[in-house]
Each structure stands twice: as C-alpha cells, then as structure tokens.
Design a protein around this motif. Structure first.
Motif, PDB file in Angstrom:
ATOM      1  N   HIS A 138      -3.738   9.605   1.906  1.00 13.48           N
ATOM      2  CA  HIS A 138      -2.828   9.168   0.848  1.00 13.48           C
ATOM      3  C   HIS A 138      -3.316   7.806   0.379  1.00 13.48           C
ATOM      4  O   HIS A 138      -3.382   6.869   1.176  1.00 13.48           O
ATOM      5  N   CYS A 139      -3.643   7.685  -0.902  1.00 10.26           N
ATOM      6  CA  CYS A 139      -4.299   6.477  -1.435  1.00 10.26           C
ATOM      7  C   CYS A 139      -5.575   6.249  -0.629  1.00 10.26           C
ATOM      8  O   CYS A 139      -6.444   7.099  -0.609  1.00 10.26           O
ATOM      9  N   THR A 140      -5.667   5.136   0.054  1.00 10.45           N
ATOM     10  CA  THR A 140      -6.870   4.861   0.853  1.00 10.45           C
ATOM     11  C   THR A 140      -6.603   5.003   2.346  1.00 10.45           C
ATOM     12  O   THR A 140      -7.448   4.633   3.163  1.00 10.45           O
ATOM     13  N   LEU A 141      -5.434   5.520   2.708  1.00 11.69           N
ATOM     14  CA  LEU A 141      -5.046   5.587   4.116  1.00 11.69           C
ATOM     15  C   LEU A 141      -5.238   6.997   4.654  1.00 11.69           C
ATOM     16  O   LEU A 141      -4.887   7.992   4.000  1.00 11.69           O
ATOM     17  N   LEU A 142      -5.764   7.081   5.860  1.00  4.75           N
ATOM     18  CA  LEU A 142      -6.005   8.356   6.525  1.00  4.75           C
ATOM     19  C   LEU A 142      -4.917   8.626   7.543  1.00  4.75           C
ATOM     20  O   LEU A 142      -4.484   7.723   8.273  1.00  4.75           O
ATOM     21  N   GLY A 143      -4.483   9.891   7.610  1.00 11.25           N
ATOM     22  CA  GLY A 143      -3.544  10.304   8.635  1.00 11.25           C
ATOM     23  C   GLY A 143      -4.271  10.691   9.909  1.00 11.25           C
ATOM     24  O   GLY A 143      -5.498  10.565  10.024  1.00 11.25           O
ATOM     25  N   ASP A 199       0.837  -1.197   0.000  1.00  8.62           N
ATOM     26  CA  ASP A 199       0.000   0.000   0.000  1.00  8.62           C
ATOM     27  C   ASP A 199       0.875   1.251   0.000  1.00  8.62           C
ATOM     28  O   ASP A 199       2.103   1.189   0.151  1.00  8.62           O
ATOM     29  N   CYS A 200       0.217   2.404  -0.196  1.00  6.74           N
ATOM     30  CA  CYS A 200       0.917   3.685  -0.082  1.00  6.74           C
ATOM     31  C   CYS A 200       1.398   3.869   1.355  1.00  6.74           C
ATOM     32  O   CYS A 200       0.827   3.301   2.286  1.00  6.74           O
ATOM     33  N   PRO A 201       2.414   4.721   1.556  1.00  8.96           N
ATOM     34  CA  PRO A 201       2.817   5.001   2.937  1.00  8.96           C
ATOM     35  C   PRO A 201       1.720   5.778   3.661  1.00  8.96           C
ATOM     36  O   PRO A 201       1.055   6.640   3.084  1.00  8.96           O
ATOM     37  N   GLU A 202       1.537   5.466   4.919  1.00  8.74           N
ATOM     38  CA  GLU A 202       0.522   6.156   5.702  1.00  8.74           C
ATOM     39  C   GLU A 202       0.923   7.619   5.902  1.00  8.74           C
ATOM     40  O   GLU A 202       2.079   7.919   6.224  1.00  8.74           O
ATOM     41  N   PRO A 203      -0.011   8.560   5.689  1.00 15.16           N
ATOM     42  CA  PRO A 203       0.322   9.967   5.959  1.00 15.16           C
ATOM     43  C   PRO A 203       0.498  10.186   7.462  1.00 15.16           C
ATOM     44  O   PRO A 203      -0.320   9.726   8.267  1.00 15.16           O
ATOM     45  N   LEU A 204       1.584  10.874   7.827  1.00 12.25           N
ATOM     46  CA  LEU A 204       1.897  11.078   9.242  1.00 12.25           C
ATOM     47  C   LEU A 204       1.631  12.505   9.713  1.00 12.25           C
ATOM     48  O   LEU A 204       1.599  12.765  10.921  1.00 12.25           O
ATOM     49  N   LEU A 205       1.486  13.445   8.764  1.00 14.81           N
ATOM     50  CA  LEU A 205       1.291  14.847   9.145  1.00 14.81           C
ATOM     51  C   LEU A 205      -0.106  15.053   9.722  1.00 14.81           C
ATOM     52  O   LEU A 205      -1.090  14.533   9.198  1.00 14.81           O
TER      53      LEU A 205
END
Length: 647
Positions: free
Chosen positions: A620-625, A539-545
C-alpha cells in the motif's frame, strides 16, 4: 633588525578590538620579571559559560603586523589552564618581548581583541605613558623621555608609516612630544618615536585609542549621555557601558574590589604573594592598559603617593568630614558619612539596593520599584523615575516601612528606544540622591524557518523543531503546534526540547498537517510570533493482511504461473509484490502486480534448472505488508510442465 608592516593590515588589527566592549577579558603582563626566558603573558576570561564546546578558544599571540623582529630562537608556546586562562611562554632574548601582543576571547559578535604594547627597558627613548585614551576631537599628547641620548633627529611613525620628524635639539626637559590636535577615530593605532639610524628596538612605542564620540557621549550620532563612569572608568562609545579599571566594578565603577582582586565581578585574584604589584592590566577598548589599583610607574611597582589611589594612582582622594584615603579603594568614610569624598551625610536621602541592570520584553508595562531612606524620611511625591529620553514618571504607589520608603512606578508600554540608562531620583529637605540603572529592552524571538520533517509513518511524523530566529535569546520555551491541512479546528500544541527530535503521534493516515514553531524568551511578554508553517503528510496505513500461496505451475523451463489468496476482509492495498530468491547465485527478482484484485500472475524469463524461494506480499503506497509463508520451486532444465501446491 626590526622592520615595519604595511598600514593596509590595520583594519584587521585595530577595528576588531572594538567588538563586544563588555566582554570580561584581561591580558596581564608581569613586569617584575626581566629575564626573557622567565617572562610570560597571561590572558584571563571571566565570561559566564566560557569554554563551551561550541565557543572558540582563547587566543594569545605576538602580533607582528606592525612591529616585527627576527623569529624567536624557539617557537612560543601556549599553556592552557582550563578554558578561562591561557599563558604565552618560550621567550629567549630581550628582542622577543618588544612589540604588540593580543588576546582574543568571547564568541560570535562578542569576540573581542585586547592589545598590549611592550617596550624595551634598555631603549633609547621610553614612553611616559604607553596607552592614551582620548575622546573624538580632543588633543592627544604623546611624550617620550630620553633614556640614552643620541644627537640625531627623532622620527615619529604611525602604524609603521612615517608621520613626523623632530630635531634632536627640540627635546623639552629631556622629552620629545608629539601633539595631535582634533583627533578622530582613524588616528587610533601604534605610534613610535625612534632616533634616526638607530635600531627600532630602541624606540618608544605608544598606543592611541580614540573614542568615536566626544566626552560624555555615546551611541549613533553620539546623542546619548554616558552614565558618568567613576574611578577612572571609560564610557564605551558603542553601548554606553563603563569599562572599569582593574580593581573596580559596578555599572558606574562605583564599587572597589578587595585588594588584589580584578575582573568585572572582582572574581579574579592576582597571582603570588606580591599581589597586583608589578602587573600591567590590559582591558577591552576603549580602556587600554594600566597598572592595578594602588600601583604606578613604568613597571607598576611603585605604591601611590599619599592622597592618591586607583589604577596608575591617577585619582586624588580629596576626602572630607574625617575620611581617610586608601590607595586601593579611595576614601574610607567615618560613621555618619558616605559618598566618593565622604561628602554626603547619612541625613541626606539615599537610594537603596537597586539592581544595576534589568531586562524587559518589548511591549510590556513593567512595574519598577525604587527604595530610599533619609532624615527626613522620603514621602510620596519626593521620588521620581527618569527615562533615557528625559521623561519623568511619578510613582503610582508608595510603601512606607520603618527603615525605607519604596516607590512603585507603572511604566508605559516599552519600545526599543527605552533601552539605556534610567535614573531613580529622591529629593527631600535634607538633600538629593540619584541612582542610575541600565534597562535592556528585548525583542521576543520569531522563527525564520519552518520545522523540518525527518521521517513519517501512517500515524506519526518525526519533526526537528530546531529553527533559526530573529529577535533576542535565550530561548526558554519551544512550542510545536500542528493541525490537519485546511482544518478550522484548534491547533494542538506541545512544549518540546529544541535539542531533540519530536514524534507527533496518533495522527490520521495519508493526511497533510500544518506544523509550526513558537519560541519564547524569559520574562513577561517573552512569547514570540509564529514562524512559517511546513506541510507534512502522514504515510498510507501499513497493509496488515498476509497472503498465502495457493499453487504454482511450471509452464516451461523459464515460465512459472503463481496463484495466491487473501483473507475475506475489506482490502486496503495497491497491489502485490512477488519475490523469487536464487540462493545459489545470490540474486533476487521482484515482480510488481499493480492490480489489487489479481490472484494469479505469469512470471517469464526465469533461469532453467534453478531452485527458487518464492513469496508474495500486499503493498500500500510504499509500505509492504507481511510476506506469505515461502514456497520452494525448482525449474527443470527442460521437459514437461509441473504443478506445485501448498499444504
């Protein structure tokens, strides 16, 4: 009243009994008990691993597809003793016992049916012998002796259908005989002899088993030689194995069990103080049924006459050189002699301590050892190894010890055609000896399907390595190999447990990986080929901001403008998700802002007079920060716009 079933049912009833000849399954009938209410049948499985939760249970039932009687006064019931033994009870009257009973055991392709035929002790006609096993092309003779004479014709039936009629005056020495010439496997089945107009309960019932090959032959086309089964063992026409009589064991049934023991490894004990007296033993086809070793007669309660031994006392000892006959095991040899009839001097060379069955993987070149002793001592060149196709191998190495000579044979690359019975031979001026052993050539397993992706993250893939495969088990090792798609670097590999899911870690985000499985079985050369690979993408990297809300502005009763900010670092994201939660109504509204540079948005169509909880996230992609700290916003029912600010 008894009636006869249709022969259309026969393929289910009889062909099933030919599957899995080597299954260790015994059906016991205790003929000492004549009271139907005390009578019982027991089925015993000696299979290793029997009773696993995945295996079907032992079944024992009356099979009324050929011989049917009125239903018993009460239902028959099964009593289980663990997973290896089941007993059928609940008989109420003599007619309940007459007919065919079957026990089914084993799993998968080894599922096997064992049959037992019970005759009424008070019948008009009674079989001289119930089970007849013959070879293809033989002449079978079924003989029924007169127990209660009637001056009417005798009707012979095969599997419930009319077969032949004999005039009552054709009885020879009180017996009616049916001669079947040049029998073929379809002739197998249940035969009966009945006086015309008499109750079929008074019939003599027989079971005929016709092997699929001529005497001493087995396999497709019947071109392979049987191993020479001893002590009344019967060569199975499908796999060439000897089905040994109760009381004997070994590849050729060469070894006698201790008195009162039975089973393929002599592991079972006859019940009670009477031992095996009065018991009928039924084994997988093509053996059929017989008394235990040392007993004979219609109720298996007569000891063998002097000089006879084995199941049904069919064997003669013919002991030589001072040997004595034991009715359970045969000749007991004095010191200095050995052999079935004590015919071999200890001076004659003798093959020592060979395994009866070995297993190798296809394509390997194993070393096989044969050890022998004798007087004179065996030397190099006196020992040879014979393959199933007749090829003779000479030893490449010989080790001479004080009590034996061991010859080592280097075997060329094995093929499937090398499966079968091999023979070690020794020849000296003192005589000759040979010993057969079975070689099973196995094919390493190859996966037929690719591993399955169960879950993924930016740097992990969760994979199920469990796959179907061709070739032979058991599976001793499972390797999972993976590398990035279109890469030429070496594959990474881990050994995994096939029953557990595997997590591949420390992977690159948003990257495709080829993943494949390799299986192995025990032994040298047991590694199989690669199975098909599956493409799995991380998967895409998880957004951390974490954004924060700067301000919001109510521009009308149903309109809200929101502004937010992010830390001043490189941005990795595809957009923002604004969430408004109406706690009073339990409703949520989400607004997707698909422009990652956006820092403000106008939300319309809101409900006037509502209290909302507001937050914003980077995705980012399907992942929520992580979500911003929440803000609480109240939309007035009407009136002037208002301004809100965090902090």
């Amino acid at each position: 009243m008894v009636w006869w079933g249709s022969s259309l049912l026969l393929p289910t009833l009889f062909l099933a009994s030919h599957v899995g000849a080597s299954v260790d399954l015994t059906l016991l009938a205790n003929l000492r008990i004549t009271d139907p209410q005390r009578f019982f049948l027991t089925c015993v499985s000696g299979e290793a691993g029997a009773g696993r939760s995945s295996d079907p249970p032992l079944l024992l039932e009356k099979d009324d597809r050929i011989v049917r009687t009125f239903p018993p006064g009460q239902p028959l019931y099964l009593a289980r003793n663990g997973s290896h033994q089941v007993t059928l009870r609940g008989f109420s009257k003599p007619s309940d016992l007459v007919g065919v009973f079957s026990c089914v055991g084993g799993a998968g392709a080894r599922r096997t049916r064992v049959l037992y035929v019970h005759n009424s002790p008070g019948a008009h006609l009674f079989p001289d012998k119930v089970t007849h096993t013959v070879n293809k092309g033989d002449t079978a003779v079924l003989s029924a002796h007169v127990h209660k004479e009637k001056q009417t014709d005798v009707i012979w039936k095969n599997n419930g259908s009319y077969f032949n009629t004999l005039d009552w005056q054709e009885a020879d020495d009180g017996r009616f005989q049916l001669q079947l010439q040049n029998v073929q496997p379809p002739s197998s089945g249940i035969y009966s002899a009945t006086y015309l107009e008499a109750s079929p309960l008074g019939s003599a019932f027989f079971r005929l088993i016709v092997r699929g090959c001529g005497a001493g032959r087995w396999g497709p086309g019947c071109v392979k030689d049987c191993p020479g089964c001893l002590h009344g063992g019967v060569c199975h026409d499908h796999d060439g194995e000897c089905v040994c009589p109760p009381g004997f064991t070994g590849t050729r049934c060469e070894q006698a069990c201790r008195e009162g023991r039975f089973g393929q490894s002599c592991q079972e004990q006859c019940p009670g103080t009477a031992g095996c007296r009065g018991l009928t033993f039924c084994l997988p086809d093509p053996y059929g049924c017989s008394c235990g070793s040392g007993w004979r007669g219609s109720q298996c309660q007569e000891a063998c006459a002097p000089g006879h031994f084995g199941a049904d006392c069919r064997l003669q000892c013919q002991c030589q050189n001072g040997g004595t006959c034991d009715r359970f095991s045969g000749c007991v040899c004095p010191s200095g002699w050995h052999g079935v009839h004590c015919e071999k001097s200890d001076r004659i060379p003798q093959i020592l301590s060979m395994a009866t069955e070995v297993e190798f993987n296809i394509g390997t070149m194993p070393r096989i050892n044969c050890a022998a002793a004798g007087n004179p001592f065996p030397v190099r060149g006196s020992m040879k190894l014979r393959k199933p196709d007749g090829t003779m191998l000479l030893s490449t190495k010989v080790i001479v010890e004080p009590d034996r000579t061991t010859a080592e044979f280097e075997v060329p690359s094995l093929t499937l055609g090398d499966s079968g019975f091999w023979e070690c031979r020794v020849s000296t001026s003192g005589g000759q000896d040979s010993r057969r052993f079975k070689v099973n050539v196995k094919v390493p397993p190859v996966p037929l399907t690719a591993p399955r992706l169960l879950a993924k993250q930016s740097r992990q893939l969760v994979v199920s390595p469990l796959v179907s495969f061709s070739g032979d088990g058991p599976i001793s090792s499972v390797r999972l190999h993976y590398r990035p798609q279109d890469s030429t670097i070496a594959w990474s590999a881990i050994v995994v447990d096939p029953s557990e899911n595997v997590t591949l870690m420390n992977l690159k985000p948003k990257t495709g990986y080829n993943v494949r499985v390799q299986l192995s079985r025990p032994g040298e050369g047991g590694e199989g080929g690669w199975g098909p690979s599956a493409l799995m993408t991380t998967d895409c990297p998880e957004p951390l901001l974490q954004p924060w809300l700067e301000s919001w502005h109510v521009e009308g009763p149903d309109r809200l403008r929101v502004s937010w900010s992010l830390p001043s670092v490189p941005l990795s994201g595809d957009g923002f998700l604004l969430r408004l939660w109406d706690g009073a109504r339990g409703q949520e509204r989400r607004e997707n802002i698909s422009f990652p540079q956006a820092r403000t948005a106008l939300l319309t169509g809101l409900t006037p007079g509502t209290h909302y909880q507001l937050d914003v996230r980077l995705y980012h992609c399907t992942l929520l920060g992580p979500a911003s700290p929440p803000a609480h916003v109240h939309l007035p029912p009407s009136g002037r716009p208002t301004l809100g600010r965090m902090g």
